[in-house]
Design a protein around this motif. Structure first.
Motif: not given
Ligand SMILES: [Fe+2]
Ligand SMILES: [Fe+2]
Length: 223
Positions: A204-223
């Motif tokens: 956090d601070g280096k990467l945009e936290a909101r986008l990291v969270q959304s990336f995590g959701e994208s991985l979960k959605a992929a199963g």
């Protein structure tokens, strides 16, 4: 099959860049559709399983980042055209590594500070290779040069911060770091998804936290 076609395109590009020949982006374009189709229809997990079996580090890495970019752009609901542009930028973001000595690229374990400074030249070199090849797409050019920039200004090669780093590059940087953390190399055990996500979240601070969270959701959605 998608991996094979995208891999061929990537190998051609890296070989041309290594030999100092002009790069042919036409071959790369032909690899983008197969990546998006494979991830959309076969699923990200299958893509990763296939790509992880390749032992060339740069080849594996670029196809992993491209697969994650495909999944992320599908998850975010990008328009068709924007999916292609993002996956294109992801596939060739590390083209500058074609000019980095193989003993550094494929070195097991940590690089020395000297090796690290050689490695870090790949971002500017990649940008130069693309410019010399007549590349015009700003997303691809910015991705090659800026994918190691951090929002707090601690990245390279230009030490950009916050508003100087565009959204697509921010997304790519997240895919890039995650792919690097979860790569499969013969000398180390694979890092579990949750551990890699914890490392991204701690940046956090280096990467945009909101986008990291959304990336995590994208991985979960992929199963
Ligand atoms: Fe890189
Ligand atoms: Fe990379």
């Amino acid at each position: 099959q998608g991996v094979a076609r995208a891999g061929e395109a990537l190998n051609g590009l890296l070989a041309e860049a290594r030999a100092g020949q002009p790069i042919r982006m036409g071959a790369v374009e032909a690899g983008l559709g197969p990546i998006l189709t494979a991830v959309r229809e076969g699923g990200l997990a299958r893509w990763l399983d296939t790509v992880w079996t390749h032992d060339d580090a740069t080849y594996q890495h670029c196809l992993l980042v491209a697969g994650h970019a495909a999944q992320f752009s599908l998850h975010l609901g990008f328009r068709h055209e924007d999916q292609f542009r993002f996956v294109r930028a992801a596939l060739i973001h590390d083209v500058g590594k074609a000019r980095i000595p193989l003993e550094i690229l494929n070195k097991p374990g940590r690089l020395t500070p000297d090796e690290m400074s050689v490695m870090r030249t790949h971002a500017a070199i990649g940008h130069e290779i693309l410019v010399a090849g007549g590349e015009r797409d700003p997303i691809t050019l910015l991705a090659a040069r800026h994918h190691h920039e951090m929002l707090d200004g601690s990245g390279y090669p230009d030490g950009l911060a916050e508003g100087q780093i565009g959204d697509i590059v921010r997304l790519l940087t997240i895919c890039d770091i995650y792919a690097a953390l979860t790569e499969r190399r013969p000398y180390k055990p694979p890092m579990p998804m949750a551990d890699a996500m914890a490392i991204l979240s701690a940046m956090d601070g280096k990467l945009e936290a909101r986008l990291v969270q959304s990336f995590g959701e994208s991985l979960k959605a992929a199963g």
